[in-house]
Write an enzyme that holds these catalytic residues in place. Structure first.
Site, PDB file in Angstrom:
ATOM      1  N   ASP A 229      -2.847  10.538  -4.415  1.00 25.45           N
ATOM      2  CA  ASP A 229      -3.392   9.259  -4.896  1.00 25.45           C
ATOM      3  C   ASP A 229      -2.801   8.046  -4.178  1.00 25.45           C
ATOM      4  OD1 ASP A 229      -4.912  10.684  -6.735  1.00 25.45           O
ATOM      5  OD2 ASP A 229      -3.404  10.513  -8.315  1.00 25.45           O
ATOM      6  N   GLU A 230      -2.343   8.220  -2.949  1.00 26.70           N
ATOM      7  CA  GLU A 230      -1.766   7.102  -2.202  1.00 26.70           C
ATOM      8  C   GLU A 230      -2.439   6.898  -0.846  1.00 26.70           C
ATOM      9  OE1 GLU A 230       2.430   6.921  -1.949  1.00 26.70           O
ATOM     10  OE2 GLU A 230       2.773   7.415  -4.059  1.00 26.70           O
TER      11      GLU A 230
END
Length: 286
Positions: A229-230
């Site tokens: 999620d980055e």
């Protein structure tokens, strides 16, 4: 009849870039329709997207002229014919709203640059696509087993190779890939996350949001990287909520945001509007 094309350019910032690439188009009797540009002064990088039309018999000549210009300027460039859709493989789990929305937009002409070549899920067809009309689009079931991630990813590689997939879209696919697989699909794998990143990463973001009493919820479409999620963010959107909204309300509202954010991100990617810029992106909205 003239043929539409997209030219994308990424290079070190310097004078004369637009002029040089424009001249290449003009020398091939092309017509420039639109130009977007951005100069990242912090990184000393220049990004350009040029939409043009060229007669089909001049396309190979344009390709050679662009190669020459790019070599002279030390630029990365890409030429794509707009009428050739991008072969896209879509992955989903139990939630089918994003998959359904992408296929609906494709069928009604909103995503003409997308050519779905398959749907992959960790659940069987009756669970993953019970409300989805796939038509002739092939479905592949890759079940999750305790020690089977390597075999599952190898099977996915085979599906991508056999179908000629150029883009992988994770339409609420709730499994994590290995670092090796992520490196192989870098810059061509888009995920939709149920949060306005960088807030509320990981599992149950709507529950996290409810517990924190936030007044806005959102969704984020990003390129997949080894850091969960980055990855570089492509598109985001938000919607207001109140203290009276339950977690179920947030999930319901969130699905609407997820659908439109993922669709926009996919459209921007297909149309050559997204450039990777280290951990960020440069996006030219339409």
């Amino acid at each position: 009849m003239a043929q539409a094309a997209i030219i994308t350019v990424k290079c070190q910032s310097r004078p004369g870039i637009i002029a040089a690439f424009s001249q290449a188009v003009v020398e091939c009797d092309g017509d420039i329709k639109d130009i977007n540009q951005f100069n990242d002064r912090m990184q000393d990088r220049y990004f350009m997207r040029m939409a043009c039309t060229v007669r089909p018999e001049h396309m190979s000549l344009l390709s050679r002229r662009l190669e020459s210009v790019a070599g002279r300027l030390g630029a990365y460039h890409h030429l794509r014919e707009r009428q050739r859709p991008v072969r896209t493989l879509i992955m989903t789990s139990r939630f089918d709203h994003c998959l359904n929305d992408l296929l609906y937009r494709w069928r009604n002409g909103e995503l003409p640059m997308m050519q779905p070549v398959g749907v992959v899920s960790n659940h069987p067809l009756s669970v993953a696509c019970s409300r989805v009309h796939l038509g002739d689009i092939p479905f592949h079931h890759l079940p999750v087993t305790e020690d089977g991630r390597a075999e599952r990813e190898e099977a996915l590689r085979g599906i991508m190779e056999e179908s000629g997939a150029e883009l992988l879209v994770l339409a609420r696919y709730m499994q994590v890939f290995s670092d090796r697989f992520v490196r192989d699909v870098e810059g061509r794998c888009i995920n939709i996350h149920r949060s306005f990143l960088p807030g509320f990463r990981g599992q149950e973001p709507y529950r996290q949001a409810s517990l924190r009493g936030v007044k806005l919820i959102g969704a984020t479409a990003h390129y997949v990287t080894a850091d969960l999620d980055e990855g570089p963010i492509i598109e985001q959107d938000i919607e207001p909520i109140t203290h009276s909204d339950t977690i179920e309300d947030l999930v319901r509202k969130g699905r609407d945001i997820e659908r439109r954010v993922l669709a926009r991100a996919v459209r921007y990617h297909l149309d050559g509007r997204v450039f990777l810029n280290d951990d960020r992106t440069v996006v030219f909205p339409d």
